[in-house]
Design an enzyme around this catalytic site. Sequence first.
Site, PDB file in Angstrom:
ATOM      1  N   GLU A 125       0.848  -1.207   0.000  1.00 10.61           N
ATOM      2  CA  GLU A 125       0.000   0.000   0.000  1.00 10.61           C
ATOM      3  C   GLU A 125       0.874   1.245   0.000  1.00 10.61           C
ATOM      4  O   GLU A 125       0.595   2.228  -0.676  1.00 10.61           O
ATOM      5  CB  GLU A 125      -0.905   0.000   1.240  1.00 10.61           C
ATOM      6  N   GLU A 146      -4.267  -9.135   3.734  1.00  7.00           N
ATOM      7  CA  GLU A 146      -5.033  -8.774   4.942  1.00  7.00           C
ATOM      8  C   GLU A 146      -6.246  -9.652   5.164  1.00  7.00           C
ATOM      9  O   GLU A 146      -6.623  -9.953   6.291  1.00  7.00           O
ATOM     10  CB  GLU A 146      -5.478  -7.312   4.878  1.00  7.00           C
TER      11      GLU A 146
END
Length: 702
Positions: free
Chosen positions: A106, A126
Amino acid sequence: MKSENYSVYDGTAVITLNNPPVNAMGHAVRLDLMESLEASWADPHVHSIVIMGAGKLFCGGADVKAFNTPASRAEPSSRTIIKKIEESRKPVIAAIHGYALGLGLEFAMGCHYRIAHQSAKLGLPEVKLGLLPGGGGTQRLPRLTGVEAALRMIIEGNPVGAAEALEMGLVDEVATGELLPAALHFAARVSTRDEHPVVSRRQAQPPIEANWFKNQHEKIAATQKGLPAPLECLACIEAAVTKPFDEGMKFERERFDVLVNGTQSKALRHLFLAERAAAKIAGIPANTPVADVRTVAVIGAGTMGSGIAMSFANAGIAVILLEAKQEALDRGLAIIRKNYERTVSRGRLAPEEAERRIARIEPTLEFERLADVDMVIEAVFEDMDIKKTLFRKLDALCKADAILATNTSRLDVNEIAAVTTRPTSVIGLHFFSPANVMRLIEVVRGKLTAPEVIVASMAIARKIGKLPVLVGVCDGFVGNRMVAQYAREAEFLLEEGTTPQQVDDALKKFGLAMGRFAMSDLAGLDISWSSRKRQAATRPSHLRYSKVADQLCELGRFGQKTGAGFYRYEEGNRTPIPDPIVQKVIEDCAREAGVERREIDDAHIVERCIYALVNEGAKVLEESIVQRSSDIDLIYVNGYGFPAWLGGPMFYADTIGLDKVYERICTFHEQHGVFWTPAPLLKKLAEEGRTFKELSSGASPA
Ligand code: NAD
């Protein structure tokens, strides 16, 4: 600029993320990074900035331990840093090698450019922790790759390679040689541009197919069995298309906060950290030399031996497979071949690779072939005398530093070790069936097993892709010892008023992969019957004993293999069908035992079965059979179909509250007697208002 993670090469500042072992983006790393960025912006000689990872990878993600703590959002937060990068007039380039995972990726997407080494892997895992990428991943990835590719990557949670990342538009360049020179070259080239791309300013393209989001929603809801994270990921990706970037980020944050505070994600994170903790062995220093196990022999080509041999062959390790008789060897090899052929026919393995794996297994009837191997794993019949004879022979034949392992399910490893002149070399490696599929191995440490033998055994288990958990010697070790309590309660419940189906349905609704009785029918009732017959003479007569399973065996009902057990089965079909004959057996047994049948609800079934596990687990912990309660959770989730999203029996008890669990166990103790004697450790923790998990994070169970 003093940071050792900062240097300047020819006008390009190189900032290194340095936080071994995986450069997790903890608060200290963010502070250091921000400081380095400020320095590079302030330095007039710097025209571009490259961010790299130290050691073997770019960045493994956020600090999982810091979730739900103020440190996870302390300034500078990753959002603040990325915002500043996006505003930077000097281009910021993420140079990725090894892995860029989770927050690491990210963060890279927040940079202007990404260059990846050809061996790099990029992913947003995640979802595997019951979360969504909460650092802008759900908003930036669809802007870079389109919604279809973004959804796949986020929902599956598996990383993509550099070439695929390039094709998807996730990276700008792939370096085939050394990464740093390639990144510096790239930086010099782009530094002359007037403007640099900012992902958040791009528009995410809506899907081509009409109703795509609706269709995906239905698909995910149907396959994810009530787990919230995958649907939340989808909702965030939809927001990337329908909302302006800042609003999408707000939405992502809100959804992330709901997930991160939910029990499911806490349970999955607990298991993630439990796996790492399981590798640590108290009293054995981390720098203990690890002997490399290069050659292995498996004895017995039955159910377990053939699966164990495949596990080594799959990992590229040559294995000798020894049998007593040619027919048994042929049968074992045929099973192995059939297993590989099935995988090939499902398109999951290339035929040539299957052949290569089969070729790694050397079948033999000659015991002498075992003279030079580094490790022997015995998987012959579960019979102490046979095992002792075998270990005497191994002791006489094998080289001095060979590891002698037994796959016994419940025999005393110390007793087996004692027949050898080298008990320090003997260890239990309790694989689970099917051994080529199941990840769990209970590594059974004998009284005298040497630390080096434990370390080498754990290492080879990990090398073949397994999850080794260290346990001590006791009847049934951890998993089978605990499951015996659970099975007993399930059988008592039959006599008290339930049916196999009601018990199984209640346990499945709770989340177990299979009900107790369907599981028993699958495994076969005959094996435990023969051990019960052996124990009959010594079984205390004052203790309650359910005869249901024995009676079914007397009727020749051994489970699926005979078409009938606790259920009946139609030819070629594994669906359990309730059977009135079984009901009659249950009612007769109840009458004979003087048990009055009554209405029993699902909540009671779950408490009786699951709290039986918890109480025994507390005893296991107290006796130091395991090092920490999370080891028990790993064993149950990976070996016994306990739902990962409940975190394992001990974590589950913690979430219920040990005071409440203890109180119920005391009630069961009053009602059902000695089987429910509360574990002293449970009593102590309940009274002190503590959890099993607190014990795991430091204090010794003693
Ligand atoms: P199995 O009966 O399927 O296979 C045992 C094999 O050992 C047979 O093929 C037999 O010919 C061979 N054998 C017997 N004596 C031998 C000798 N002296 N030399 C060479 N080969 C010999 O049994 P299994 O289910 O594979 O179980 C093997 C061991 O694994 C047992 O100790 C069992 O308790 C344990 N175990 C079984 C399971 C399971 O689910 N089946 C799970 C974990 C552990």
